[in-house]
Write an enzyme that holds these catalytic residues in place. Structure first.
Site, PDB file in Angstrom:
ATOM      1  CG  ASP A 193      -3.426   9.996  38.509  1.00  0.00           C
ATOM      2  OD1 ASP A 193      -4.146  11.081  39.023  1.00  0.00           O
ATOM      3  OD2 ASP A 193      -3.833   8.830  38.190  1.00  0.00           O
ATOM      4  N   GLY A 247      -5.503  11.448  42.059  1.00  0.00           N
ATOM      5  CA  GLY A 247      -4.174  11.091  42.169  1.00  0.00           C
ATOM      6  C   GLY A 247      -4.136   9.362  42.418  1.00  0.00           C
ATOM      7  NE  ARG A 275      -9.808  12.541  33.499  1.00  0.00           N
ATOM      8  CZ  ARG A 275     -10.172  11.294  33.813  1.00  0.00           C
ATOM      9  NH1 ARG A 275      -9.907  10.391  34.760  1.00  0.00           N
ATOM     10  NH2 ARG A 275     -11.177  11.050  33.070  1.00  0.00           N
TER      11      ARG A 275
HETATM   12  O1  F6P Z   1      -5.627   8.406  36.552  1.00  0.00           O
HETATM   13  C1  F6P Z   1      -6.220   9.650  36.513  1.00  0.00           C
HETATM   14  C2  F6P Z   1      -7.341   9.538  37.072  1.00  0.00           C
HETATM   15  O2  F6P Z   1      -8.200  10.803  37.017  1.00  0.00           O
HETATM   16  C3  F6P Z   1      -7.384   9.683  38.536  1.00  0.00           C
HETATM   17  O3  F6P Z   1      -6.742  10.619  39.227  1.00  0.00           O
HETATM   18  C4  F6P Z   1      -8.526   8.978  38.946  1.00  0.00           C
HETATM   19  O4  F6P Z   1      -8.616   8.222  40.237  1.00  0.00           O
HETATM   20  C5  F6P Z   1      -9.267   8.426  37.874  1.00  0.00           C
HETATM   21  O5  F6P Z   1      -8.346   8.597  36.713  1.00  0.00           O
HETATM   22  C6  F6P Z   1     -10.612   8.329  37.587  1.00  0.00           C
HETATM   23  O6  F6P Z   1     -11.118   7.579  36.659  1.00  0.00           O
HETATM   24  P1  F6P Z   1     -12.431   7.435  35.549  1.00  0.00           P
HETATM   25  O7  F6P Z   1     -12.134   8.534  34.690  1.00  0.00           O
HETATM   26  O8  F6P Z   1     -12.525   6.261  35.104  1.00  0.00           O
HETATM   27  O9  F6P Z   1     -13.446   7.994  36.583  1.00  0.00           O
END
Ligand code: F6P
Length: 364
Positions: free
Chosen positions: A143, A186, A291
């Site tokens: 982010d 983000g 990611r």
């Molecule tokens: O903070 C990183 C992130 O990928 C954000 O962009 C997103 O909103 C969140 O984590 C998603 O989290 P999770 O992996 O718990 O679904």
């Protein structure tokens, strides 16, 4: 037996992020090279609470530089100060700080490297302030929303992924004369949307920092039609919302550092555009593809610099800091300063002005 100068530990916390393994590798190699033993703690703060950790050697970090994810595992639950346990269908919260301190003391670990985003670095700062644990933070998150650093590692990879997605959406949007929206991650900051939108030649970029007016978005699409451009590309940050409207929340994760999960802003937008213009409109949610996978060359270099700097800070006993990038130099900042609030895109910044000069619509 070789002399041991001291003992360190490293953990990865929060959501995974490209470059985590590159940081772990750099921390471990620097520690070993300087005569330190180093423990790898499994699954973030969970391993610190349960004492699940193993001594790392050169072999444990061999071949991991280009690998996505984290060899140590991670979680964005398991806050030691507010540890959620499900009892009779309800969450009950416990304070596990004594377990953390004991696990570190039993192994004579003098400092802990925490590779994490704001949630994990907040916990690290609290361990330092309230439990006398020596910590060094490394700023991780796709982010790019952490205070006190110009860049978090992982952002460059997420931005590259979103840019490639926009290139691909362009050709299909153009062929079908459609409006195509790409929803990117983000959280409450628009860095991924802004940078990928500019790199991918989007027509509209909607950021959490600039609540949008749907009329302005539609005007842009119609202007393009009149100019003979029958398709439009929109990048929507997951945290974007209309003026006076609400955030799009996808789910609530109990026991997480940050329970709200955003999602749905793109679909909501394309439905409204289609209803009001009659132009076929579609949304693609890029999600976890941002990611996963291998870090870019930029992120590999940044992660390696951060990892070396974090281990060096431990070795010179400069504790309770986060390593950070400023004017292309790696420096340290007090960890307590980092966790206050997210670093948002300044709406009057040069990059926003650049976008406006390029004719981009920010929905305002
Ligand atoms: O903070 C990183 C992130 O990928 C954000 O962009 C997103 O909103 C969140 O984590 C998603 O989290 P999770 O992996 O718990 O679904």
């Amino acid at each position: 037996m070789a002399q041991v100068n001291g003992r360190l530990a490293v953990l990865t916390g929060g959501g995974d992020c490209p470059g985590l393994n590159a940081v772990i590798r750099a921390v471990v190699k620097t520690a070993l090279k300087n005569g330190y033993e180093i423990y790898g703690i499994e699954n973030g703060f969970n391993g610190l609470i349960t004492g699940t950790m193993k001594l790392m050697d050169y072999q444990s970090v061999s071949g991991i530089l280009p690998r996505g994810g984290t060899i140590l595992g991670t979680t964005n639950r398991d806050n030691p100060f507010h540890f959620a346990v499900e009892e009779n269908g309800k969450y009950v919260f416990y304070d596990k700080r004594d377990e953390v301190v004991k696990n570190l003391r039993d192994r004579q670990i003098e400092a802990l490297v925490v590779i994490g985003g704001d949630g994990s670095l907040n916990i690290a700062a609290k361990l330092a302030a309230e439990c006398n644990v020596n910590v060094v933070g490394v700023p991780k998150t796709i982010d790019n929303d952490l205070q006190c650093t110009e860049r978090t590692f992982g952002f460059d990879t997420a931005m590259a992924m979103a840019t490639e997605a926009l290139d691909r959406l362009h050709t299909t949007a153009e062929s079908h004369h459609r409006v195509m929206a790409l929803e990117v991650m983000g959280r409450y900051a628009g860095w991924i949307a802004l940078h990928s939108g500019i790199a991918g030649g989007a027509d509209v970029i909607l950021l959490p920092e600039i609540p949008y007016d749907i009329n302005s978005v539609i005007r842009k699409i119609e202007e393009r039609r009149k100019a003979g451009k029958k398709f439009s590309i929109i990048v929507v940050a997951e945290g974007a919302k209309p003026i006076g409207g609400e955030l799009s929340v996808a789910r609530v994760v109990e026991g997480s550092f940050e329970p709200l999960r955003l999602g749905g802003a793109g679909e909501k937008l394309v439905r409204e555009i289609e209803n009001r213009t009659g132009i076929e409109s579609r949304c693609t949610v890029l999600g976890y593809l941002q990611r996963g996978g291998s870090p870019t060359a930029f992120d590999r270099v940044l992660s390696t610099r951060y990892g070396v700097a974090a281990a060096e800070a431990c070795i010179r006993k400069e504790y309770n800091v986060m390593v950070s990038l400023q004017n292309d130099r790696i420096v340290t900042e007090p960890i307590a300063k980092v966790a206050s609030k997210p670093r948002l895109v300044p709406v009057d910044s040069e990059i926003i002005r650049t976008g406006r000069q390029m004719g981009l619509c920010f929905g305002d």
